[in-house]
Scaffold this active site. Sequence first.
Site, PDB file in Angstrom:
ATOM      1  N   CYS A 266     -20.849 -12.635   6.682  1.00 28.84           N
ATOM      2  CA  CYS A 266     -21.817 -12.465   7.766  1.00 28.84           C
ATOM      3  C   CYS A 266     -23.240 -12.679   7.248  1.00 28.84           C
ATOM      4  O   CYS A 266     -23.645 -13.800   6.970  1.00 28.84           O
ATOM      5  CB  CYS A 266     -21.628 -11.100   8.413  1.00 28.84           C
TER       6      CYS A 266
ATOM      7  N   HIS B 125     -15.939 -11.469   9.817  1.00 34.41           N
ATOM      8  CA  HIS B 125     -15.597 -10.358   8.915  1.00 34.41           C
ATOM      9  C   HIS B 125     -14.087 -10.350   8.673  1.00 34.41           C
ATOM     10  O   HIS B 125     -13.355  -9.598   9.322  1.00 34.41           O
ATOM     11  CB  HIS B 125     -16.025  -9.019   9.525  1.00 34.41           C
TER      12      HIS B 125
ATOM     13  N   GLU C 191     -12.374  -9.035   6.470  1.00 34.42           N
ATOM     14  CA  GLU C 191     -11.850  -7.770   5.936  1.00 34.42           C
ATOM     15  C   GLU C 191     -11.206  -6.909   7.019  1.00 34.42           C
ATOM     16  O   GLU C 191     -10.322  -6.091   6.737  1.00 34.42           O
ATOM     17  CB  GLU C 191     -12.948  -6.969   5.232  1.00 34.42           C
TER      18      GLU C 191
END
EC number: 6.3.4.2
Length: 578
Positions: A399, A526, A528
């Site tokens: 990001c 993102h 993750e």
Amino acid sequence: MKYILVTGGVISGVGKGIIASSIGTILKSCGLRVTAIKIDPYINIDAGTFSPYEHGEVFVLNDGGEVDLDLGNYERFLDINLYKDNNITTGKIYQQVINRERRGDYLGKTVQVVPHITDAIQEWVLNQAKVPVDRDQKEPQICVIELGGTIGDIEGMPFIEAFRQFQFKAKRENFCNIHVSLVPQPSATGEQKTKPTQNSVRALRGLGLSPDLIVCRSAKPIEMAVKQKISMFCHVEPEQVIFVHDVSSTYRVPILLQEQGIIKYFKQRLSIPIEDQPSTQLFKWKRMADRYERLLKTCSIALVGKYTKLSDCYTSVFKALEHSALAINHKLNLMYIDSADLEPSMKAQDPVKYHKAWEELCKAEGILVPGGFGLRGTEGKIQAITWARERKIPFLGICLGMQLAVVEFARNILKMTDANSTEFDPNTKNPAVIDMPEHHPGDMGGTMRLGSRKTVFKTSESVVKKLYDNQDFVEERHRHRYEVNPELVQQFEEKGLKFVGQDNEGQRMEIIELEGHPYFVGVQFHPEFCSRPMKPSPPYLGFMLAASGKLNTYVQNGCKLSPRNSYSEHSDESSSDS
């Protein structure tokens, strides 16, 4: 539908989220469909506007919901996709009730906490518990509900009252309460103290809920005499007292619960037709936990961020790195570096802190710059990115990390020395990163580009595409207000910074790769948030492979992890479980 309410006592942060997730994992391993609800008794509508230091990271769901980080635990442990309505806040409940009152739904009655707020809570739970969260889109059979905070908090009282009523509506065979409490062990005496748990259970009973299981958290394994004492004073059978001491990894917690007969208890207490022994899924967890404890070879990663004083601010990033490290048989050594400490101004202000930060950065085998907001520390992040680019150290930008990689490239390669993001310098003459047209200043909450979005690969010559198994597109979760300036894309690509992933229209740049670098990758999304213990996020996996010197071999083998080409490489350091 069966409901399992998880409450907490003595202190907050005792581990209710991990306990709730572990219970869900055990039940799912028995073949049941499980969903989860997290209740946060704060007046905020959602977690989107929280400072990370207040509540840790903001977890983003597929539908764009900005929620408590515990929902990330549920998704990772249970491998499900939750929705924003799986996170109930006091603000959401009151907003709903007030809107109903304004519409006249209560027909002129006096609107009160009981029954209107408590009824709204029960209605929300009943409706959301039925929403499918698995890939097969079948209705869940079990709903695990975590009530945030501790028993006795004034903020949680309406929720406690709601569940006091709810237990009778659901019937005893469909509802049980698990109470998580702390058993402290003062260093002065070394004795494990049960009084806080006794008082906590007494307070819970005084509010109309009786615990079916008492989960005792402690630093060290609890002695049998302590178990018998808690059983006697808390009016439960000894088998209803469960111990969860600090363990080497959270992967061990479901195993710890299962070994104490929790499956047999749920089978009897909730009349669930399941086998006493779990399926192979929980055995996979055990193998994973065992392998985690046997790892010897370490991979050192520097996380250069703004909120490094509290590790909860980057929980999902840490977990994604850990999943990837475990997949390649490495132990993760994550070094948190405050980006402000890398800036030249810190050298004059605090030389010791400055040199320590740079010493840690120099030791790193990989550098990660995560997402974030605000000006503080951005120049330090850019310094770290320059270090990674020039010295060919594996780099992953998430990001804001990707945006700053673009700014760094514009300054040092395109020679736009004043290049910046309009977030930090609205008047810059060379805006490498600009605010998105659809972003309108005003309210802070929910105004970003949020949730799952499609990213299309524009070339087959992309290491990230290969990591994603050569898919034409991927869907990952976003949370941002700014984007790479599309007018500068051609100049970047001519100098070797390739935008290999873009949105459907080809206007928004989503993935960058640097030519001639072992692994210099930035993603606007993102990844993750979608990483799972047994299915690591591809960008993170590629990053860890590059940092450990295994990426080229992995790509040459068709991006497949197997005992032959990964685990056996370090057979002297870790036993293979396959």
